[in-house]
Write a protein that holds these residues in place. Sequence first.
Motif, PDB file in Angstrom:
ATOM      1  N   PRO A   6       0.800  -1.213   0.000  1.00 45.89           N
ATOM      2  CA  PRO A   6       0.000   0.000   0.000  1.00 45.89           C
ATOM      3  C   PRO A   6       0.834   1.265   0.000  1.00 45.89           C
ATOM      4  CG  PRO A   6      -0.019  -1.041   2.157  1.00 45.89           C
ATOM      5  CD  PRO A   6       0.668  -1.987   1.230  1.00 45.89           C
ATOM      6  N   ASP A   7       2.026   1.236   0.584  1.00 51.80           N
ATOM      7  CA  ASP A   7       2.868   2.424   0.674  1.00 51.80           C
ATOM      8  C   ASP A   7       4.327   1.994   0.699  1.00 51.80           C
ATOM      9  OD1 ASP A   7       4.155   4.767   1.092  1.00 51.80           O
ATOM     10  OD2 ASP A   7       3.181   5.255   3.000  1.00 51.80           O
ATOM     11  N   PRO A   8       5.014   2.020  -0.457  1.00 51.44           N
ATOM     12  CA  PRO A   8       6.384   1.527  -0.507  1.00 51.44           C
ATOM     13  C   PRO A   8       7.363   2.364   0.300  1.00 51.44           C
ATOM     14  CG  PRO A   8       5.757   2.576  -2.585  1.00 51.44           C
ATOM     15  CD  PRO A   8       4.516   2.475  -1.766  1.00 51.44           C
ATOM     16  N   THR A   9       6.958   3.563   0.721  1.00 52.46           N
ATOM     17  CA  THR A   9       7.857   4.418   1.504  1.00 52.46           C
ATOM     18  C   THR A   9       7.738   4.163   3.003  1.00 52.46           C
ATOM     19  OG1 THR A   9       6.248   6.235   1.685  1.00 52.46           O
ATOM     20  CG2 THR A   9       7.659   6.192  -0.275  1.00 52.46           C
ATOM     21  N   ALA A  10       6.686   3.489   3.425  1.00 56.63           N
ATOM     22  CA  ALA A  10       6.466   3.241   4.851  1.00 56.63           C
ATOM     23  C   ALA A  10       7.275   2.027   5.314  1.00 56.63           C
ATOM     24  CB  ALA A  10       4.982   3.013   5.125  1.00 56.63           C
ATOM     25  N   ALA A  11       7.689   2.046   6.576  1.00 62.65           N
ATOM     26  CA  ALA A  11       8.402   0.903   7.146  1.00 62.65           C
ATOM     27  C   ALA A  11       7.442  -0.276   7.250  1.00 62.65           C
ATOM     28  CB  ALA A  11       8.954   1.261   8.516  1.00 62.65           C
ATOM     29  N   PRO A  12       7.870  -1.481   6.848  1.00 64.57           N
ATOM     30  CA  PRO A  12       6.985  -2.643   6.943  1.00 64.57           C
ATOM     31  C   PRO A  12       6.565  -2.908   8.378  1.00 64.57           C
ATOM     32  CG  PRO A  12       8.906  -3.135   5.579  1.00 64.57           C
ATOM     33  CD  PRO A  12       9.173  -1.822   6.250  1.00 64.57           C
ATOM     34  N   HIS A  13       5.323  -3.339   8.542  1.00 66.04           N
ATOM     35  CA  HIS A  13       4.803  -3.665   9.870  1.00 66.04           C
ATOM     36  C   HIS A  13       5.269  -5.062  10.268  1.00 66.04           C
ATOM     37  CE1 HIS A  13       1.932  -3.321  13.199  1.00 66.04           C
ATOM     38  NE2 HIS A  13       1.685  -4.602  13.001  1.00 66.04           N
ATOM     39  N   GLN A  14       5.645  -5.219  11.520  1.00 67.45           N
ATOM     40  CA  GLN A  14       6.025  -6.521  12.052  1.00 67.45           C
ATOM     41  C   GLN A  14       4.897  -7.081  12.900  1.00 67.45           C
ATOM     42  OE1 GLN A  14       9.745  -6.158  14.147  1.00 67.45           O
ATOM     43  NE2 GLN A  14      10.940  -5.765  12.293  1.00 67.45           N
ATOM     44  N   GLY A  15       4.469  -8.300  12.586  1.00 66.30           N
ATOM     45  CA  GLY A  15       3.373  -8.923  13.294  1.00 66.30           C
ATOM     46  C   GLY A  15       3.782  -9.455  14.649  1.00 66.30           C
ATOM     47  N   PRO A  16       2.831  -9.962  15.420  1.00 63.61           N
ATOM     48  CA  PRO A  16       3.095 -10.417  16.793  1.00 63.61           C
ATOM     49  C   PRO A  16       3.991 -11.649  16.873  1.00 63.61           C
ATOM     50  CG  PRO A  16       0.865 -10.991  16.127  1.00 63.61           C
ATOM     51  CD  PRO A  16       1.405 -10.079  15.062  1.00 63.61           C
ATOM     52  N   LEU A  28      13.026 -13.544   5.569  1.00 62.15           N
ATOM     53  CA  LEU A  28      11.949 -12.572   5.658  1.00 62.15           C
ATOM     54  C   LEU A  28      11.948 -11.642   4.447  1.00 62.15           C
ATOM     55  CD1 LEU A  28      12.437 -11.654   9.423  1.00 62.15           C
ATOM     56  CD2 LEU A  28      10.695 -13.190   8.473  1.00 62.15           C
ATOM     57  N   ALA A  29      10.765 -11.151   4.104  1.00 61.98           N
ATOM     58  CA  ALA A  29      10.631 -10.200   3.001  1.00 61.98           C
ATOM     59  C   ALA A  29       9.400  -9.337   3.254  1.00 61.98           C
ATOM     60  CB  ALA A  29      10.505 -10.917   1.662  1.00 61.98           C
ATOM     61  N   GLU A  30       9.341  -8.212   2.599  1.00 61.42           N
ATOM     62  CA  GLU A  30       8.187  -7.315   2.723  1.00 61.42           C
ATOM     63  C   GLU A  30       7.077  -7.776   1.775  1.00 61.42           C
ATOM     64  OE1 GLU A  30       5.602  -3.977   1.668  1.00 61.42           O
ATOM     65  OE2 GLU A  30       7.296  -4.492   0.388  1.00 61.42           O
ATOM     66  N   GLY A  32       2.895  -6.773   1.082  1.00 65.07           N
ATOM     67  CA  GLY A  32       1.683  -6.044   1.432  1.00 65.07           C
ATOM     68  C   GLY A  32       1.877  -5.073   2.578  1.00 65.07           C
ATOM     69  N   GLY A  33       3.103  -4.551   2.747  1.00 67.91           N
ATOM     70  CA  GLY A  33       3.365  -3.608   3.824  1.00 67.91           C
ATOM     71  C   GLY A  33       3.751  -4.262   5.136  1.00 67.91           C
ATOM     72  N   TRP A  34       3.958  -5.591   5.145  1.00 70.32           N
ATOM     73  CA  TRP A  34       4.321  -6.340   6.348  1.00 70.32           C
ATOM     74  C   TRP A  34       5.606  -7.120   6.096  1.00 70.32           C
ATOM     75  CZ3 TRP A  34       0.855  -7.658  10.721  1.00 70.32           C
ATOM     76  CH2 TRP A  34      -0.286  -6.845  10.763  1.00 70.32           C
ATOM     77  N   THR A  35       6.389  -7.318   7.151  1.00 70.04           N
ATOM     78  CA  THR A  35       7.540  -8.211   7.087  1.00 70.04           C
ATOM     79  C   THR A  35       7.048  -9.622   7.378  1.00 70.04           C
ATOM     80  OG1 THR A  35       9.075  -6.487   7.814  1.00 70.04           O
ATOM     81  CG2 THR A  35       9.796  -8.763   8.036  1.00 70.04           C
ATOM     82  N   MET A  36       7.193 -10.503   6.384  1.00 70.49           N
ATOM     83  CA  MET A  36       6.630 -11.844   6.496  1.00 70.49           C
ATOM     84  C   MET A  36       7.668 -12.904   6.145  1.00 70.49           C
ATOM     85  SD  MET A  36       3.570 -11.214   7.466  1.00 70.49           S
ATOM     86  CE  MET A  36       2.912 -12.880   7.336  1.00 70.49           C
ATOM     87  N   PRO A  37       7.543 -14.114   6.698  1.00 75.95           N
ATOM     88  CA  PRO A  37       8.465 -15.204   6.349  1.00 75.95           C
ATOM     89  C   PRO A  37       8.176 -15.769   4.960  1.00 75.95           C
ATOM     90  CG  PRO A  37       6.810 -15.989   7.894  1.00 75.95           C
ATOM     91  CD  PRO A  37       6.588 -14.513   7.749  1.00 75.95           C
ATOM     92  N   LEU A  38       9.223 -15.875   4.135  1.00 71.03           N
ATOM     93  CA  LEU A  38       9.094 -16.515   2.826  1.00 71.03           C
ATOM     94  C   LEU A  38       9.279 -18.024   2.934  1.00 71.03           C
ATOM     95  CD1 LEU A  38      11.045 -14.114   0.424  1.00 71.03           C
ATOM     96  CD2 LEU A  38       8.572 -14.389   0.640  1.00 71.03           C
ATOM     97  N   GLU A  39      10.254 -18.438   3.731  1.00 73.23           N
ATOM     98  CA  GLU A  39      10.514 -19.855   3.966  1.00 73.23           C
ATOM     99  C   GLU A  39      11.349 -19.953   5.232  1.00 73.23           C
ATOM    100  OE1 GLU A  39      14.025 -21.393   1.442  1.00 73.23           O
ATOM    101  OE2 GLU A  39      12.967 -19.971   0.128  1.00 73.23           O
ATOM    102  N   TYR A  40      11.448 -21.163   5.764  1.00 74.35           N
ATOM    103  CA  TYR A  40      12.160 -21.383   7.016  1.00 74.35           C
ATOM    104  C   TYR A  40      13.414 -22.221   6.788  1.00 74.35           C
ATOM    105  CZ  TYR A  40       8.006 -19.568   9.355  1.00 74.35           C
ATOM    106  OH  TYR A  40       6.968 -18.763   9.772  1.00 74.35           O
ATOM    107  N   ALA A  41      14.388 -22.040   7.672  1.00 77.80           N
ATOM    108  CA  ALA A  41      15.618 -22.816   7.597  1.00 77.80           C
ATOM    109  C   ALA A  41      15.315 -24.298   7.781  1.00 77.80           C
ATOM    110  CB  ALA A  41      16.600 -22.342   8.679  1.00 77.80           C
ATOM    111  N   GLY A  42      16.114 -25.117   7.118  1.00 77.73           N
ATOM    112  CA  GLY A  42      15.985 -26.554   7.306  1.00 77.73           C
ATOM    113  C   GLY A  42      14.969 -27.230   6.416  1.00 77.73           C
ATOM    114  N   GLY A  43      14.506 -26.540   5.395  1.00 82.88           N
ATOM    115  CA  GLY A  43      13.525 -27.175   4.522  1.00 82.88           C
ATOM    116  C   GLY A  43      13.426 -26.490   3.173  1.00 82.88           C
ATOM    117  N   GLY A  44      12.878 -25.282   3.171  1.00 84.89           N
ATOM    118  CA  GLY A  44      12.672 -24.569   1.926  1.00 84.89           C
ATOM    119  C   GLY A  44      11.269 -24.747   1.399  1.00 84.89           C
ATOM    120  N   VAL A  45      10.984 -24.077   0.297  1.00 87.86           N
ATOM    121  CA  VAL A  45       9.622 -24.004  -0.238  1.00 87.86           C
ATOM    122  C   VAL A  45       9.069 -25.383  -0.595  1.00 87.86           C
ATOM    123  CG1 VAL A  45       8.236 -23.154  -2.160  1.00 87.86           C
ATOM    124  CG2 VAL A  45       9.868 -21.625  -1.048  1.00 87.86           C
ATOM    125  N   VAL A  46       9.864 -26.198  -1.281  1.00 88.76           N
ATOM    126  CA  VAL A  46       9.344 -27.503  -1.724  1.00 88.76           C
ATOM    127  C   VAL A  46       9.004 -28.395  -0.536  1.00 88.76           C
ATOM    128  CG1 VAL A  46       9.894 -29.617  -2.980  1.00 88.76           C
ATOM    129  CG2 VAL A  46      10.503 -27.397  -3.956  1.00 88.76           C
TER     130      VAL A  46
END
Length: 389
Positions: A6-16, A28-30, A32-46
């Motif tokens: 929504p606003d590329p200039t705003a700092a990403p929101h960090q969830g609880p 982690l990556a931004e 929708g305006g939030w810092t979210m996990p893309l994948e976790y160590a020890g596995g990966g997307v697949v």
Amino acid sequence: MSAASPDPTAAPHQGPLHDRHVALGAKLAEFGGWTMPLEYAGGGVVAEHTAVRTAAGIFDVSHLGKVEVRGMGAAAFVNSVLSNDLRRIGPGQAQYTLCCDDETGGIVDDLIAYYRSDGEIALVPNAANTAEVVRRLREAAPSSVEITDRHTEHAVLAVQGPRADDVLAAVGLPVGHDYMSFVDAPFGLAADSVGAETDPRVVVCRTGYTGERGYELITSNDLAGPLWDALLAAGEPHGLRPCGLGARDTLRTEMGYPLHGQDISLDVTPNEARLGWAVGWKKERFWGRDVLLAERERGPRRRLVALRSAGRAIPRPHMSVSLTPDVLLGEVTSGTFSPTLRSGIALALVSTSMNTDPDAGVQVGVDVRGRREPFQVVKAPFVDPSVRS
């Protein structure tokens, strides 16, 4: 779902749950305006994708919006503006629906409506579009209806996969209710850092974005951490893995589920996106009704189709789609490698000048890094769903 910020200039929101993701080695990556996990160590997307298809995965999707519509006539108001017919469901049920632009019929957002009562509807829009959906609702709402944005006040966890019921039952949450329904349930007594008890309720929703049987859990930020921890611990014997947005994307693409900002947007109508099933065509009023009815009558100029690679090519968004080398049809909107099928799959918005019947055996070309690769028009979903089982 939405892909835009929504606003590329705003700092990403960090969830609880941010600190827990970091502790698990999440990339982690931004989004929708939030810092979210893309994948976790020890596995990966697949590995995460496979866990959801064969056992269970847990996602933090707290970036999703949370909007309350309350007051006399709340349900009637929502039904008069959003696309689907809310009268088809009742208290304790949920419905996929669309917020469309009244003048163009383009999709402002796709969202889930939770029907609590005639005087209370909860909406879950996409992160990037929550503010715009709230703005439009507030401008249109009668004085008896109040629109409240709870975006950052609640967490949303998704437990998806054939063992999802086992995981939830192990922490004492109710399972087995109908698809697209929800129940309120207690979950212990959580306390904040100074010892004050928080509301221990969890809304257990039989919804999801993976095509597997599963649940989405809406709760307070204070309860999110203890709930996450309990689910991870209880789910370990059932093969539960924490999953990021990378697996969420491959899972939803295998199901042909659209992503707002890629497959659907203000420039794409429900008719073009094959989402006419989420429109209450017989309703007297909803945003975009007149223009969408006219488009439906004459036929849309383009349509979203599913494509599967006939070779080894992996498609990506914005790659061109052609009928012959000289006849351009459109472009890929979502493209990825399918871990289940072990092949490239895509959604593409193409001209209706082409026969888009998946039974017709139509083959098209996708420009993958300068090479015109063969793809087959197929029927979505790409894999058999078990979401309603």
